[in-house]
Design an enzyme around this catalytic site. Structure first.
Site, mmCIF file in Angstrom:
data_model
loop_
_atom_site.group_PDB
_atom_site.id
_atom_site.type_symbol
_atom_site.label_atom_id
_atom_site.label_comp_id
_atom_site.label_asym_id
_atom_site.label_seq_id
_atom_site.Cartn_x
_atom_site.Cartn_y
_atom_site.Cartn_z
ATOM 1 N N CYS A 1 -7.113 -27.729 12.024
ATOM 2 C CA CYS A 1 -8.272 -28.634 12.065
ATOM 3 C C CYS A 1 -7.903 -30.086 11.780
ATOM 4 C CB CYS A 1 -9.333 -28.170 11.070
ATOM 5 S SG CYS A 1 -10.132 -26.610 11.547
ATOM 6 N N GLN B 1 -11.447 7.330 -5.017
ATOM 7 C CA GLN B 1 -11.961 7.871 -3.762
ATOM 8 C C GLN B 1 -13.281 8.603 -4.044
ATOM 9 O OE1 GLN B 1 -11.067 7.274 -0.771
ATOM 10 N NE2 GLN B 1 -8.946 6.535 -0.848
ATOM 11 N N ASP C 1 0.850 -1.187 0.000
ATOM 12 C CA ASP C 1 0.000 0.000 0.000
ATOM 13 C C ASP C 1 0.893 1.247 0.000
ATOM 14 O OD1 ASP C 1 0.942 0.235 2.566
ATOM 15 O OD2 ASP C 1 -0.916 -0.384 3.517
ATOM 16 N N HIS D 1 -6.008 -21.054 10.709
ATOM 17 C CA HIS D 1 -7.350 -21.491 10.338
ATOM 18 C C HIS D 1 -8.110 -20.390 9.587
ATOM 19 C CE1 HIS D 1 -11.379 -23.127 10.445
ATOM 20 N NE2 HIS D 1 -11.761 -21.928 10.870
ATOM 21 N N CYS E 1 -12.932 -28.383 7.405
ATOM 22 C CA CYS E 1 -11.754 -27.590 7.044
ATOM 23 C C CYS E 1 -10.513 -28.464 6.953
ATOM 24 C CB CYS E 1 -11.541 -26.485 8.084
ATOM 25 S SG CYS E 1 -10.092 -25.450 7.781
ATOM 26 N N ASP F 1 -8.222 -7.545 0.358
ATOM 27 C CA ASP F 1 -7.327 -7.725 1.503
ATOM 28 C C ASP F 1 -8.056 -7.266 2.754
ATOM 29 O OD1 ASP F 1 -5.813 -5.098 2.856
ATOM 30 O OD2 ASP F 1 -6.830 -4.687 0.970
ATOM 31 N N CYS G 1 -7.302 -27.192 7.121
ATOM 32 C CA CYS G 1 -6.117 -26.484 7.592
ATOM 33 C C CYS G 1 -5.385 -27.299 8.655
ATOM 34 C CB CYS G 1 -6.500 -25.104 8.143
ATOM 35 S SG CYS G 1 -7.168 -25.123 9.831
ATOM 36 N N GLY H 1 -0.957 5.964 2.578
ATOM 37 C CA GLY H 1 -2.013 6.955 2.760
ATOM 38 C C GLY H 1 -2.952 6.622 3.900
ATOM 39 N N PHE H 2 -3.355 5.364 4.020
ATOM 40 C CA PHE H 2 -4.290 4.975 5.074
ATOM 41 C C PHE H 2 -3.646 5.133 6.446
ATOM 42 C CE2 PHE H 2 -6.087 1.902 8.042
ATOM 43 C CZ PHE H 2 -7.440 2.206 7.962
#
Length: 381
Positions: free
Chosen positions: A313, A193, A90, A345, A308, A270, A310, A93-94
């Site tokens: 799990c 924006q 990024d 997970h 799941c 994201d 993963c 700015g944020f």
């Protein structure tokens, strides 16, 4: 370097393939967030094994620590953090926006005090492009001003949103000019924006399209506005972006937001939610959300989600997963393994959800998946 292929559509939903310097990304895609050069508590190897194709880095924080001298010595962020696949950074700015009273925004850029050591710093579109060139990220974001929904209880007016949006437009041109001057071989995305005002969103979009950038993002959502406002902008803006270029919705969101975003024409997502929620004992599953701190899980022998695959799990190499009771115990004791397993997970759930969406789009059954997804999530754990 960026090449985008549109492989299939169903309504406004899109199935694509994005080729970047460090590899190929199948879209729609969820990108785990690695703010300081790491996805918190998760090894790069674990990210690769779960199928993460591209991750994020944070320009602002990496500029402050470890600094450009260190990152330049490593040839960029990939080798520094041990990630060989594509990466997006990024613009900063944020993060500058989130500093609140600690920063002062002007035409040239943003002056602020470093939250690390108090140094006076000046971040401009040119500096952002210079930092991201050192980071060598596959996708570079323009420097923009994130238009707030409200400030100290004052809801942003259309005139205020316009001024902010037009500043971001001017910064977009400066970002592009500096990106080209630096001969950065990667791809620069513009950021639409305009706050919660559809007319401003369209003006911003048209101005960015005229710059003919390789890709575009929708920013300034999930910044404190009511959920219905975010959904309104999500429904309005992405599908208006050029069809032959990738579309990125920044900072969104829940599993429901991702599926609805795909339906609105978004290719890339994201959000910090999978890892941030994991650190607070909030787990996402096919059948709704699970809050592992709840006392009812103290003796629950089941894994987080029996559907799941993963490591949390199923266990490593399928050797049996960890019980809800065990994760409850780890959380109560403050053991670091708890948030690590929960993060693995949650990220796996998000990555796998997008894998299922891509398969549905390949087979022309996205709307059927969308309906089943809603029903499954409402079923409850």
């Amino acid at each position: 370097m960026l090449h985008f292929e549109l492989l299939a559509t169903e309504g406004q939903a899109r199935r694509g393939r994005l080729t970047l310097e460090h590899g190929v990304v199948e879209t729609p895609v969820f990108m785990p967030v690695g703010t300081y050069g790491t996805v918190k508590g998760v090894l790069p190897r674990s990210l690769e094994e779960m199928g993460a194709q591209i991750i994020l880095g944070n320009t602002f924080h990496l500029w402050l620590r470890p600094g450009l001298e260190v990152l330049r010595a490593f040839g960029g962020l990939h080798r520094f953090e041990g990630w060989s696949r594509p990466m997006l950074t990024d613009s900063g700015g944020f993060q500058v926006w989130s500093l609140g009273d600690m920063r002062k925004i002007g035409e040239e850029g943003v002056k602020f005090a470093s939250p690390v050591n108090g140094d006076r710093l000046f971040l401009t579109p040119e500096v952002s492009m210079q930092i991201q060139t050192v980071l060598n990220s596959d996708i570079v974001m323009q420097f923009d001003e994130c238009t707030p929904y409200q400030t100290k209880g004052h809801v942003t007016t259309e005139a205020e949103a316009r001024a902010s949006m037009e500043l971001s437009q001017r910064w977009a041109r400066r970002s592009r000019d500096e990106f080209e001057r630096l001969a950065n071989p990667n791809a620069l995305f513009g950021i639409v924006q305009g706050g919660m005002f559809e007319g401003l969103r369209e003006e911003s979009l048209q101005a960015l399209v005229e710059l003919d950038l390789p890709g575009y993002a929708v920013g300034g959502v999930s910044v404190g506005e009511p959920k219905e406002e975010m959904l309104r902008i999500m429904a309005h803006t992405p599908h208006r972006l050029p069809a032959h270029k990738p579309r990125y919705l920044m900072g969104v969101g829940t599993p429901e937001d991702l599926v609805e975003g795909v339906a609105c024409g978004v290719d890339m997502f994201d959000c910090v939610m999978p890892t941030r929620n994991a650190r607070n004992g909030h787990l996402f599953t096919r059948h709704g959300d699970l809050k592992i701190r709840n006392a009812r899980f103290k003796t629950d022998e089941r894994p987080i989600d029996e559907t799941c695959g993963c490591h949390a799990c199923t266990g490593v190499a399928g050797g049996g997963g960890f019980s809800r009771a065990y994760l409850h115990h780890l959380d109560r004791c403050g053991e670091m393994l708890g948030p690590m397993l929960a993060s693995i997970h949650n990220l796996h759930y998000y990555v796998n959800l997008m894998r299922e969406v891509r398969a549905a789009l390949d087979e022309g059954r996205f709307e059927a998946l969308r309906a089943r997804f809603k029903a499954d999530r409402m079923r409850g754990v």
